[in-house]
Write a protein that holds these residues in place. Structure first.
Motif, PDB file in Angstrom:
ATOM      1  N   ILE A 380      55.588   3.633  31.937  1.00 57.58           N
ATOM      2  CA  ILE A 380      55.919   2.368  31.269  1.00 57.58           C
ATOM      3  C   ILE A 380      55.343   1.181  32.038  1.00 57.58           C
ATOM      4  N   MET A 381      55.003   1.385  33.303  1.00 57.71           N
ATOM      5  CA  MET A 381      54.392   0.299  34.075  1.00 57.71           C
ATOM      6  C   MET A 381      53.060  -0.139  33.473  1.00 57.71           C
ATOM      7  N   GLY A 382      52.443   0.729  32.652  1.00 54.24           N
ATOM      8  CA  GLY A 382      51.210   0.365  31.979  1.00 54.24           C
ATOM      9  C   GLY A 382      51.405   0.014  30.522  1.00 54.24           C
ATOM     10  N   ASN A 383      52.654  -0.068  30.077  1.00 51.82           N
ATOM     11  CA  ASN A 383      52.964  -0.375  28.684  1.00 51.82           C
ATOM     12  C   ASN A 383      52.636  -1.842  28.391  1.00 51.82           C
ATOM     13  N   ILE A 384      51.790  -2.058  27.400  1.00 50.67           N
ATOM     14  CA  ILE A 384      51.302  -3.417  27.146  1.00 50.67           C
ATOM     15  C   ILE A 384      52.417  -4.355  26.689  1.00 50.67           C
ATOM     16  N   ALA A 385      53.390  -3.833  25.927  1.00 49.53           N
ATOM     17  CA  ALA A 385      54.493  -4.681  25.466  1.00 49.53           C
ATOM     18  C   ALA A 385      55.359  -5.133  26.637  1.00 49.53           C
ATOM     19  N   LEU A 386      55.603  -4.222  27.589  1.00 51.86           N
ATOM     20  CA  LEU A 386      56.371  -4.579  28.783  1.00 51.86           C
ATOM     21  C   LEU A 386      55.628  -5.623  29.605  1.00 51.86           C
ATOM     22  N   ILE A 387      54.335  -5.408  29.792  1.00 52.44           N
ATOM     23  CA  ILE A 387      53.547  -6.350  30.581  1.00 52.44           C
ATOM     24  C   ILE A 387      53.571  -7.737  29.947  1.00 52.44           C
ATOM     25  N   GLU A 388      53.474  -7.792  28.619  1.00 55.32           N
ATOM     26  CA  GLU A 388      53.528  -9.088  27.927  1.00 55.32           C
ATOM     27  C   GLU A 388      54.874  -9.769  28.141  1.00 55.32           C
ATOM     28  N   ASP A 389      55.937  -8.983  28.073  1.00 53.97           N
ATOM     29  CA  ASP A 389      57.268  -9.565  28.293  1.00 53.97           C
ATOM     30  C   ASP A 389      57.385 -10.142  29.698  1.00 53.97           C
ATOM     31  N   ILE A 390      56.902  -9.399  30.698  1.00 58.77           N
ATOM     32  CA  ILE A 390      56.988  -9.858  32.085  1.00 58.77           C
ATOM     33  C   ILE A 390      56.192 -11.153  32.261  1.00 58.77           C
ATOM     34  N   LEU A 391      55.008 -11.209  31.658  1.00 60.82           N
ATOM     35  CA  LEU A 391      54.181 -12.416  31.771  1.00 60.82           C
ATOM     36  C   LEU A 391      54.868 -13.617  31.115  1.00 60.82           C
TER      37      LEU A 391
END
Length: 422
Positions: A380-391
């Motif tokens: 999940i560390m590479g999950n694009i939706a998670l990364i967008e949320d963190i940004l």
């Protein structure tokens, strides 16, 4: 392990030296805007139990089922699983991940928060909860909870399939403490060499009684079991970690660091403008409880218990090769990852007295299970939706801008069923 450090840090940084960092009661409010917990195991993981008991989990059980006898041979068996147990019993981190909250959180012999869970993940319908809709009783949500089988998840360890499914009134009445009183002797056999696991110090009679068929252990009685089969390890690690629920958080004893990594035994700081996100994957079968048996070998230096890989459920069942599955990210059940943000800390509670805003952000599993859409515990560390949320959070997004709660699992229904004083 991240959430354990996060919780510990929040207490440590404000606590006076020499125990803490000396930042004072306003440090978190001044310096922390938001905390995003990724794949959090706030309330522990059942796989820590199987690791301590037999150095096993789903993967080992499946390998044993596919290649019978290999892990029980005199070569690979002794040098693999038994080496894993010797090493892992020196890791206090394993015990820190033991289930927290006992039967109140994880269920008892006949109840669990996941009651009515549907295990046919390919057909299960999910729903999204919008920021403006916090009503779990909407029509879409109801379709998630259709009953297929009644799984007694509260029995985290069962010896024999019958012990995992029969009503508690149909099981033997003898409780663990009675068994332990009958035979609590240690019987170290010097011919075994170094006692690299504490099983070598137990009498065979004790081992047999603990693993007798038709006995089951909950998240509460498990600790009695582990204190008996691994007393040295448990004495050492329980000096540094606690797994209960606080009756009175004002009690001075909770100023001790052993409680700081348990969200049910510590208060969040006075930081009303801070935000906490529980971000994790869902829709992947995740280890929740186990069916065990006595190992066939009675030889010295053998792990006496193992997952019974011959036990399976019917098609679509939650039981496969001795392991009962629930919803999660393959490693952490939804219950552990989401409960604190969904209920334990939601609004002003005794665990969150300043009313820090908490949000549940779930990411639904989609095929393929790897790549930028993966929701497994590590990938999940590479999950694009998670990364967008963190940004978005890092850039200063508010609740509305990030979308508030996003829920696909049954976490709200599970949380409603947990009778925890808030």
């Amino acid at each position: 392990m991240g959430v354990a450090y996060f919780l510990h840090f929040l207490k440590w940084v404000e606590t006076l030296p020499p125990i803490g960092g000396g930042g004072g009661s306003g440090w978190c409010a001044e310096h922390i805007k938001a905390i995003v917990n990724i794949g959090p195991s706030f309330l522990g993981v059942p796989k820590a139990v199987s690791n301590i008991l037999s150095a096993e989990g789903k993967d080992v059980a499946y390998f044993r089922a596919m290649a019978p006898g290999v892990l029980d041979s005199g070569t690979l068996g002794l040098r693999a699983l038994e080496h894993v147990m010797r090493v892992s019993r020196t890791w206090d981190s394993v015990v820190s991940l033991m289930p927290k909250g006992g039967e109140t959180i994880w269920g008892n012999m006949d109840w669990s928060p996941e009651d009515e869970h549907v295990c046919d993940f390919s057909k299960k319908r999910y729903f999204r909860l919008s920021p403006s809709d916090n009503n779990v009783n909407n029509s879409d949500a109801k379709q998630v909870f259709r009953v297929k089988d009644s799984v007694k998840y509260g029995r985290m360890i069962s010896f024999g399939k019958a012990a995992s499914v029969l009503h508690s009134s149909q099981l033997p009445t003898a409780v663990l403490k009675e068994i332990l009183h009958m035979s609590a002797s240690r019987n170290f056999n010097s011919s075994c060499g170094e006692a690299w696991t504490e099983y070598d110090e137990m009498s065979r009679e004790s081992i047999r009684k603990i693993g007798a068929a038709d006995k089951a252990y909950t998240a509460t009685t498990l600790f009695d079991l582990l204190r008996f089969v691994a007393p040295k390890m448990m004495n050492r690690t329980e000096a540094h970690f606690s797994h209960g629920i606080a009756d009175n958080l004002e009690d001075p004893k909770y100023n001790n660091y052993k409680y700081w990594s348990n969200p049910l035994e510590m208060k969040l700081p006075d930081a009303p403008n801070m935000e906490i996100y529980c971000s994790y994957g869902v829709g992947i079968p995740t280890e929740r409880s186990y069916v065990y048996k006595l190992s066939p070998s009675n030889k010295c230096k053998r792990i006496p218990y193992q997952i019974d890989t011959s036990v399976d459920g019917e098609d679509g069942s939650c039981l496969k090769r001795g392991v009962y599955f629930a919803d999660g990210d393959e490693s952490v059940p939804v219950l552990s990852a989401g409960f604190m943000c969904a209920k334990g800390w939601k609004g002003r509670t005794r665990f969150n007295p300043s009313g820090i805003n908490t949000y549940v952000r779930e990411y639904q599993s989609k095929a393929p299970t790897s790549g930028i859409k993966s929701t497994t515990h590590v990938d999940i560390m590479g999950n694009i939706a998670l990364i967008e949320d963190i940004l978005r959070v890092a850039a200063g997004a508010t609740r509305e801008e990030i979308g508030g709660d996003k829920i696909y699992s049954d976490i709200l229904r599970m949380s409603e069923r947990i009778n925890l004083r808030l």
